[in-house]
Every structure is written in C-alpha cells, then in structure tokens.
Design a protein around this motif. Structure first.
Motif, PDB file in Angstrom:
ATOM      1  N   VAL A 124       9.963  -3.046   4.752  1.00 55.94           N
ATOM      2  CA  VAL A 124       8.552  -2.709   5.052  1.00 55.94           C
ATOM      3  C   VAL A 124       7.982  -3.447   3.952  1.00 55.94           C
ATOM      4  CG1 VAL A 124       6.908  -1.226   4.136  1.00 55.94           C
ATOM      5  CG2 VAL A 124       8.950   0.163   5.829  1.00 55.94           C
ATOM      6  N   ALA A 125       7.222  -4.328   4.271  1.00 56.82           N
ATOM      7  CA  ALA A 125       6.673  -5.644   2.816  1.00 56.82           C
ATOM      8  C   ALA A 125       6.615  -4.807   1.730  1.00 56.82           C
ATOM      9  CB  ALA A 125       5.395  -6.391   4.319  1.00 56.82           C
ATOM     10  N   ALA A 126       7.253  -5.656   0.979  1.00 56.18           N
ATOM     11  CA  ALA A 126       7.157  -4.519  -0.438  1.00 56.18           C
ATOM     12  C   ALA A 126       5.565  -3.809  -0.734  1.00 56.18           C
ATOM     13  CB  ALA A 126       7.875  -5.485  -1.761  1.00 56.18           C
ATOM     14  N   TRP A 127       4.742  -4.849  -0.782  1.00 57.36           N
ATOM     15  CA  TRP A 127       4.243  -5.139  -0.886  1.00 57.36           C
ATOM     16  C   TRP A 127       2.989  -3.687  -0.631  1.00 57.36           C
ATOM     17  CZ3 TRP A 127      -0.635  -5.257   1.816  1.00 57.36           C
ATOM     18  CH2 TRP A 127      -0.477  -5.626   3.278  1.00 57.36           C
ATOM     19  N   ARG A 128       3.567  -3.332   0.539  1.00 60.52           N
ATOM     20  CA  ARG A 128       2.546  -1.740   1.412  1.00 60.52           C
ATOM     21  C   ARG A 128       2.550  -0.963   0.261  1.00 60.52           C
ATOM     22  NH1 ARG A 128       0.042  -3.147   6.252  1.00 60.52           N
ATOM     23  NH2 ARG A 128       1.112  -5.060   7.340  1.00 60.52           N
ATOM     24  N   SER A 145      10.355  -7.467   0.633  1.00 64.28           N
ATOM     25  CA  SER A 145      10.390  -6.154   1.407  1.00 64.28           C
ATOM     26  C   SER A 145      11.460  -5.520   0.851  1.00 64.28           C
ATOM     27  CB  SER A 145      11.174  -6.380   3.387  1.00 64.28           C
ATOM     28  OG  SER A 145      11.952  -7.080   3.067  1.00 64.28           O
ATOM     29  N   TYR A 146      11.411  -3.413   1.433  1.00 64.72           N
ATOM     30  CA  TYR A 146      12.579  -3.036   1.621  1.00 64.72           C
ATOM     31  C   TYR A 146      12.464  -2.732   2.622  1.00 64.72           C
ATOM     32  CZ  TYR A 146      10.256  -2.647  -3.315  1.00 64.72           C
ATOM     33  OH  TYR A 146       9.645  -3.304  -4.898  1.00 64.72           O
ATOM     34  N   THR A 170      15.840   0.939  -6.777  1.00 58.68           N
ATOM     35  CA  THR A 170      17.002   2.081  -7.471  1.00 58.68           C
ATOM     36  C   THR A 170      15.268   3.392  -6.969  1.00 58.68           C
ATOM     37  OG1 THR A 170      15.702   2.257  -9.629  1.00 58.68           O
ATOM     38  CG2 THR A 170      18.323   0.387  -8.579  1.00 58.68           C
ATOM     39  N   LEU A 171      14.596   2.989  -6.927  1.00 55.73           N
ATOM     40  CA  LEU A 171      14.082   4.399  -6.227  1.00 55.73           C
ATOM     41  C   LEU A 171      12.650   4.264  -4.888  1.00 55.73           C
ATOM     42  CD1 LEU A 171      10.666   3.583  -9.794  1.00 55.73           C
ATOM     43  CD2 LEU A 171      13.107   4.607  -9.441  1.00 55.73           C
ATOM     44  N   VAL A 172      13.207   3.510  -4.407  1.00 56.61           N
ATOM     45  CA  VAL A 172      13.069   3.520  -2.246  1.00 56.61           C
ATOM     46  C   VAL A 172      13.914   4.035  -2.013  1.00 56.61           C
ATOM     47  CG1 VAL A 172      11.497   1.936  -0.622  1.00 56.61           C
ATOM     48  CG2 VAL A 172      11.202   1.491  -2.966  1.00 56.61           C
ATOM     49  N   VAL A 173      13.298   4.922  -0.785  1.00 52.39           N
ATOM     50  CA  VAL A 173      14.354   5.958  -0.598  1.00 52.39           C
ATOM     51  C   VAL A 173      13.759   6.060   1.145  1.00 52.39           C
ATOM     52  CG1 VAL A 173      16.192   7.629  -0.397  1.00 52.39           C
ATOM     53  CG2 VAL A 173      14.946   7.039  -2.217  1.00 52.39           C
ATOM     54  N   CYS A 174      15.075   5.598   2.220  1.00 50.29           N
ATOM     55  CA  CYS A 174      14.714   6.094   3.465  1.00 50.29           C
ATOM     56  C   CYS A 174      14.563   7.280   3.991  1.00 50.29           C
ATOM     57  CB  CYS A 174      14.637   4.573   4.763  1.00 50.29           C
ATOM     58  SG  CYS A 174      14.924   5.027   5.920  1.00 50.29           S
ATOM     59  N   HIS A 175      13.675   7.744   4.563  1.00 51.14           N
ATOM     60  CA  HIS A 175      13.892   9.380   4.990  1.00 51.14           C
ATOM     61  C   HIS A 175      15.091   9.293   6.050  1.00 51.14           C
ATOM     62  CE1 HIS A 175      12.978   7.938   9.389  1.00 51.14           C
ATOM     63  NE2 HIS A 175      12.363   6.625   9.711  1.00 51.14           N
ATOM     64  N   GLY A 227      16.166  -4.014  -1.918  1.00 52.39           N
ATOM     65  CA  GLY A 227      15.466  -4.877  -1.834  1.00 52.39           C
ATOM     66  C   GLY A 227      15.484  -6.245  -1.232  1.00 52.39           C
ATOM     67  N   SER A 228      14.492  -6.787  -0.832  1.00 54.56           N
ATOM     68  CA  SER A 228      15.364  -8.065   0.332  1.00 54.56           C
ATOM     69  C   SER A 228      14.194  -8.593   0.504  1.00 54.56           C
ATOM     70  CB  SER A 228      15.937  -7.747   1.524  1.00 54.56           C
ATOM     71  OG  SER A 228      16.113  -8.655   2.871  1.00 54.56           O
ATOM     72  N   THR A 229      14.510 -10.579   0.671  1.00 57.23           N
ATOM     73  CA  THR A 229      14.040 -11.125   1.170  1.00 57.23           C
ATOM     74  C   THR A 229      13.403 -11.620   2.829  1.00 57.23           C
ATOM     75  OG1 THR A 229      13.415 -12.192  -1.063  1.00 57.23           O
ATOM     76  CG2 THR A 229      12.478 -13.705   0.057  1.00 57.23           C
TER      77      THR A 229
END
Length: 481
Positions: free
Chosen positions: A326-330, A313-314, A284-289, A296-298
C-alpha cells in the motif's frame, strides 16, 4: 622562627568565605559559627569580605556536586577575590586529588587559601608542608568515617533493614523498623499494576498529578520520580546492599513476583537500542489485517505514460492472498490529518477509589480461580462426589464471569483521557511541518499504539489511551512520485 611579614597593600585584600556543613553528625558545625569565625579572621587581617558561598549538608568527598566551591575557585581565577577563607582546611575538600587540584588552580591564579581556625603561612615551605599534613589528616578522617558507615550499613542489612535508613514513598522509617503508610499503599500497588500493563512512567506521573497526590518532596511527580519509587525492593519486602538482595524484616506491600515482573519490564525498556533511522513515518506501527507487521519498502512501477515512478509503500511480508503493498502516502496522510485535527476536551482523571476497586476485583477473581483449582484436586482425589463438584463448579464459573464483567467496567473507569497523551506533544503538533522524521515518529509512537490496514482497505488507528479504534479512509488520488 620569625614569621615573614607581608607588605601592606594599598587596598585591602578581597576575601570570599567558603562555608560547608558536613553530613557527618560528629563533624558538623553550624554555618553561622563558621561565618562568625571567618569574618573575625578577616577583620583581624584587614580583609574585605566580598562574598560568602555556602554548600550546606554536602559531603566533603564530593567536588563536582558542590556548586559553591566551584564559584569560589572561579572568583579567584577571574580576579574577583584574592583569598579564600575557610573555617578549617577540611571544609574545602576531604579528597587528596581535589585538594591538590584546587590549591594548584588558586596558586596559578595568584590567590591564597587560608583557614580561620588553623592558621598556617602557606607562603613558606614549612607552611605548605603543614597544610599538606592537615589535608592528609582530613582525608584520613573521611576514610575512617566511610569505614564506620560501611560497618553500620552492613549491620543493618544483616538485620533486614534498609542499609542507609532511606525508604521510598509509601513507607516511613522508625528507630527500630520501617512500616508502610496505609493511605499510600493502594496508590503504590496501582503504580506497579499500571506499569505492568505497559503504561510508562510518564503516564503514571500524569495520573498521580491529576489525583493531586504530591511527590515525595512536594510538587509534581515526574517520570524519574516514579521509577525511583518503583525501583526500591522495599515494596516487595526486600532490602539490597552492594548488589545483594535479601528478605527484609518488614512485610512487603506487593509480592516478590510482581516486583520481579516490574524489574524485567524496566530492564527491557532501559536496554540501549540503536537509534531508529527509518525514513518511513509510520515505521513499526503499520500492521496488516493478517496480523503481520507491514515493513517500509520502496516500489517502482511504470505508468501508462511510460514514465517509471518510485514511491514508498508499506509491504506485508506474507502477502499471497491480499494486496501486497500500500502506498505510504495513502496511509500517512489520513493518519497525520486525524492526529493534527484531533480535539481533546479536559476530562477528570480516574479517582484512586476506581483503581482500588479494580485491584479488589482482580483479587476476587484470583481467589475464585484458586478455589476452582482446589475443588478440581479434591474431585481427582475422590474427596467430594462428582455431582457436588459440578454444582460448585458452575456456581464458581458464574461468579468468575460476573467478576470479569465488573473488571472490564472498572478498567473503563480507570482509563486516562486522550489529553494525558496529546498534551505532552501539543508544541510538536503545532510545528509538525518543521519537524524531522525522527521527531514525528516519536510523537506518533507516543500517541498511536498500532495502525491496521483492513482487508477492505480502511485504516484502523488504535490510540494509546485505548477504547474503540478510529476508522479512516485511505487517501485518494494519484501519487505524483
């Protein structure tokens, strides 16, 4: 009838005095007088007083909210006392059900309940019947008092007064009316403004405590104290009773529209939500430009070695012209490292005067905009010539621009320091590696407003305390899967 004599025990019976001072003025007898009567009664009957338990200023209709009455029953059941001595039968309870339950618990434990001023031998059938009559009369009195109070409250409500006479912080109750406390009015208005801006009750409580403003009963403000104050419609010039709200006999210190906005936001925040079960740390926090939320997705990909690897990934749902995932860990690694290494330095909280200045500027802007509206209406009605309209309009626009710049400056002065947000999570940050995902998510949402993945790959973290976003680089390396 000849009273049945009890055998004289080898050791005197142990008595516990239960004293309760009623909230009803005409039924209130001092604790001291009750204790004197109880001790005299015990001395006459050869009882050894082992304890005195007091519930002061508590209604006889309540049971679970009276800790002392619970303790005396426990003493009988644990064999720490043999008899409970009351001033009157009504002191134990005015509820038929509670009285029956208490009497049964004491009888089963082999104890007794006695009254110092209404002696009844409960060892006999006639005595138990007399006690039943006395407790029934106590319940009748309670119901009668309740009916009288209901009439009083309904009468006060019809006159536009607070039904129970209780007023929130910022107000004082007089004999015939209520009135606001001048020095507390701007603080109450600021509390509503902060809530309307999305600041929670915890934020407002921190601000009040940092100002050194004592809570209604002294001590520090807590979130529940803040919402209890703001929930009162009295601030908006209203009174409520039994679910009905009407115009009060007093002038409010905020508008009804402001109060309605607060209630909507409060109800929205109070709506029970299903617990979050997302395994994605920044859910819920990650936003695309592009402005869309990244979910979240696998993902599964095949490496050059031929090995298939799955990783979190997000993902942007509308990714057609930019990186879809984008890989979540990045993203998670640099955000968590920033959060755990963030150093805060104590900073003074914004003064009440700064909040008052911000409110005054907002009112000036509103007045200027209203003047502009009236001016436009006069032009449409041919009341003023166009040239006069344009000169006045330009002057008003210049003033509005100046006020808006001052408003932005005032907003910066009223911002709380990062420590207002981070201090509450200090323990969690210290034990971050031991926390569950849900607990980590709660900490992040309390500190971070949003995380944007820019088109150049950099990460912008917008903290809850505002200001410029923090720019981070994505973690580099190869995901081990």
């Amino acid at each position: 009838m000849v009273a049945r004599l009890r055998p004289v025990p080898d050791t005197p019976p142990r008595a516990v005095l239960y004293l309760r001072q009623s909230v009803a003025r005409d039924d209130s007898i001092s604790i001291e007088l009750q204790e004197i009567a109880g001790r005299d009664y015990c001395a006459q009957h050869g009882y050894d007083v082992v304890a005195v338990e007091i519930d002061e200023g508590i209604s006889g209709r309540t049971w679970t909210k009276r800790p002392a009455v619970q303790r005396v029953i426990d003493m009988i059941e644990s064999r720490e006392a043999d008899v409970i001595v009351l001033w009157k039968w009504s002191r134990l309870s005015r509820s038929r059900k509670d009285w029956a339950v208490a009497a049964d618990r004491v009888d089963v434990a082999g104890g007794r309940i006695e009254s110092a001023t209404e002696p009844i031998d409960t060892a006999t059938a006639s005595g138990r019947f007399a006690r039943g009559v006395m407790t029934e009369y106590a319940a009748f009195q309670s119901e009668q008092i309740g009916e009288q109070w209901a009439e009083v409250r309904a009468r006060r409500f019809s006159l536009g007064l607070p039904p129970a006479g209780k007023v929130p912080w910022g107000w004082v109750s007089r004999k015939t009316h209520i009135e606001s406390i001048p020095e507390q009015v701007p603080i109450v208005r600021t509390m509503y403004r902060l809530y309307g801006e999305g600041r929670g009750a915890a934020y407002i409580a921190y601000w009040l405590n940092a100002q050194g403003i004592p809570a209604p009963r002294g001590g520090d403000w807590r979130p529940v104290t803040v919402t209890s104050c703001l929930d009162s419609p009295i601030h908006a010039g209203l009174v409520s009773y039994l679910g009905e709200t009407r115009k009060g006999a007093h002038e409010g210190i905020i508008s009804e529209a402001e109060y309605a906005k607060y209630r909507r936001m409060r109800d929205d925040r109070s709506t029970p939500k299903k617990p979050r079960r997302s395994t994605y740390l920044l859910s819920t926090l990650v936003v695309c430009h592009c402005g869309l939320k990244r979910a979240g997705s696998t993902l599964t990909e095949r490496r050059q070695s031929g090995r298939t690897v799955s990783y979190y990934s997000y993902k942007c749902p509308a990714a057609t012209e930019h990186t879809k995932s984008v890989a979540a860990w990045r993203v998670e690694i640099p955000v968590v490292e920033w959060l755990r290494s963030f150093k805060v330095s104590p900073a003074p909280a914004p003064p009440v005067s700064a909040q008052a200045d911000a409110d005054a500027i907002a009112r000036e802007i509103l007045d200027a905009e209203r003047t502009m509206d009236r001016l436009t209406l006069q032009l449409a009605q041919d009341i003023i010539p166009k040239a006069s309209y344009e000169r006045t309009r330009d002057s008003l626009l210049t003033e509005i621009n100046r006020l808006q710049a001052a408003q932005r400056e005032a907003a910066l002065q009223t911002m709380l320091p990062p420590s207002a947000y981070l201090d509450a999570h200090a323990d969690a940050l210290d034990s971050w590696d031991d926390l569950q995902v849900a607990d980590k998510q709660a900490v992040l949402r309390g500190v971070v407003r949003s995380i944007t993945i820019r088109d150049d790959g950099l990460i912008e973290v917008l903290p809850q305390w505002g200001g410029e976003p923090i720019v981070l680089e994505q973690a580099q390396g190869v995901n081990a899967g």
